[in-house]
Design an enzyme around this catalytic site. Sequence first.
Site, PDB file in Angstrom:
ATOM      1  N   CYS A  96      58.471  38.993 -45.505  1.00 46.28           N
ATOM      2  CA  CYS A  96      57.128  39.515 -45.784  1.00 46.28           C
ATOM      3  C   CYS A  96      57.211  41.007 -46.115  1.00 46.28           C
ATOM      4  O   CYS A  96      57.915  41.757 -45.432  1.00 46.28           O
ATOM      5  CB  CYS A  96      56.240  39.302 -44.564  1.00 46.28           C
ATOM      6  SG  CYS A  96      54.615  40.068 -44.703  1.00 46.28           S
ATOM      7  N   GLU A 126      60.723  37.826 -35.599  1.00 46.40           N
ATOM      8  CA  GLU A 126      60.371  39.054 -36.312  1.00 46.40           C
ATOM      9  C   GLU A 126      60.849  40.286 -35.543  1.00 46.40           C
ATOM     10  O   GLU A 126      61.410  41.220 -36.118  1.00 46.40           O
ATOM     11  CB  GLU A 126      58.857  39.136 -36.527  1.00 46.40           C
ATOM     12  CG  GLU A 126      58.440  40.388 -37.283  1.00 46.40           C
ATOM     13  CD  GLU A 126      56.931  40.568 -37.337  1.00 46.40           C
ATOM     14  OE1 GLU A 126      56.462  41.692 -37.064  1.00 46.40           O
ATOM     15  OE2 GLU A 126      56.224  39.584 -37.645  1.00 46.40           O
TER      16      GLU A 126
END
Length: 685
Positions: A96, A126
């Site tokens: 992302c 993440e």
Amino acid sequence: MEIIVAKSAGFCFGVDNAVKKVYQLLDTNNERIFTFGPVIHNDQVVNYLKRKGVKIVNDIDEVNEKGHIVIRAHGVTPVIYKKIKDKGLILEDATCPYVKKIHNLVEQKSSEGYRIIIVGDKNHPEVIGINGWCNDNAYIVNSADDVEKLKKSDEKICVVAQTTITKEKWHEVNEALKEKFENILKFDTICSATTKRQSEVEEISKVVDLMIIMGDKKSSNTQKLCDISRKHCPLTFKVETSLDLPQIDVEKIKKIGISAGASTPDWVIEEVIRKMSELNNQEVTKNEVNQEDFNFADALEESFVRIRPGEIIKGKVIGFNANEVYVDLGYKADGIIPLEEYTDIPDFQIEKEVKVGDEIEVFVQQINDGEGNVRLSKKQVDINKAWEDVEKAYNDKTPLKAVVVEVVNGGVVASYRGVRIFVPGSQLSDRYVKDLKDFLKRTIEVRLIDFNQKRRKLVGSARVILEERKEKASKEIWETIEVGKTYNGVVKSLTDFGAFVDIGGVDGLIHVSELSWSRVNHPSEVLKVGDTVEVHVLEFDKDKKKISLGYRKEEDNPWVKVGQMYKEGVIVTVKVLRMTPFGAFVEVIEGVDGLVHISQISNKRITKVEDVLEVGMKVDAKIIEMDLENKKINLSIKEVKPIDPPDNNAKETGENKEEPEITEHKEEMEVTLADVIKTSEEVKS
């Protein structure tokens, strides 16, 4: 009944980009496709992709063929990029953009000397990825309590956020950080789409009677939406698909809110909305819902297998945690194996024994465990198969290896692949067992001595196996034993006079005098029960079945050492150990005593050794004789530095006081008489 759908429900940009990248690869090339971890936290999508040939890997080392590898939206560490390059794989980076921005920020500030603090879940992929860009050196905190554990410091701090945490948590943690650090640089890296989604859920949950949040059970951002909603609407339900929808009383529930996590496909959202609308054909109130359909809903439904409780089916492990194993069955819902239904091995280390991708057979216990999951048991399959082995072992009288899992009245229960075997206390060992609990979690070999198939009752014995092996080993030992032969044995018991050692089916005795070259008061000073020792045979009697063993080694013999260290004529420092009327015994080296005769202490007459020496005194002495064969060493102190008795040593009476003078005059008289005789002879001549 009114239905309100959040505008931002469903795929965020990062997830949408990652999923589309995989679909494009499927459509445009014939090479193998891998994803580093599930490309999306949604089982419906992941399972569909797997059926299309996409393989999930959790370690680049698992990839042993060429192809494309997709980095999902969560991002990865620099180490993973290097491994991909080294493997020669084609990188498809779907990280992302918001996450990539954090990577660059963390890398830069870390190089500038800032300590990075990440606000988020330390186990989330993440966060793991972000930490890799500062050499895994970040502090990771998820609450004010976590901050409290940090030490106060004047170091420079740079704070970033996991993109999916709540604003509330971000502010809470930063307030706490002010108490610990003075030099703080903050970057609010929470994704704007996340913030918007959370705000919408909060607003909708305030005005509805019931709230539906769609998302995968492993989705972090979906769980956060549920937490926010429940603060205002207690009737908040988390569902994965329309199959999980709760029963709704349309008479009482007048307004329903719907939202979804960032990993929820649009077709799932549309299906839920359609199901809810069909309850009373009410119109749906929404400002914006993405109508794009990925065109795989029908194919997905058709590909589902049919399963029934009681069946044994095959599946693949797709994940696990400390308490459960997740299995892909090809069914509309994944299967879950609770740890207690996976195995009954004590202290089972799931992270070492279970591997993602393993194909296993499982027993279907329930189609719906109350949360939409299929409840499975691997242990039940193992038990069914194990009974075949058990019956064969009983008929062939072959041993089985089983783990002791429970202590019961009169014995223990051992498990062979889930099959329970009762072992009486008297059959656990060929020796007396004081405490049965000592066998808990131990693997033992047993032979079945009772087999009741109808009642599924088994009785086993370890003792018969041990006794047979001991008898065989004993026979072999007595056939091959000889003086000087070396064995590895186990200390079985200690007595005042020595230690009994099992050398493989036969016990031998190490006499206390053979334990050490130094003096030993009790064998426990040298050995303890259970020790593994190397021993050698000193002598044996086959008729009486007795073996004498030696433990001390010849190379440790102090008489050998002293012969290597010293020769006759060498001066050594010795310690006085004990006195006798004829002299003093001294320690030459540890384990070797020598004798200083009373005549070798002084040039003058000594009545008692104690008059000139004391126990513990260290003196220099000359070795005047060494007889190593008979273990005798004689030394002389007077040849180095005589120790004379004190002047008042013999002056206890008046008569004694005159003795030295008489001796002196006697010598003088002897000289004078000689002279007289000599003179007389001269006169005669």
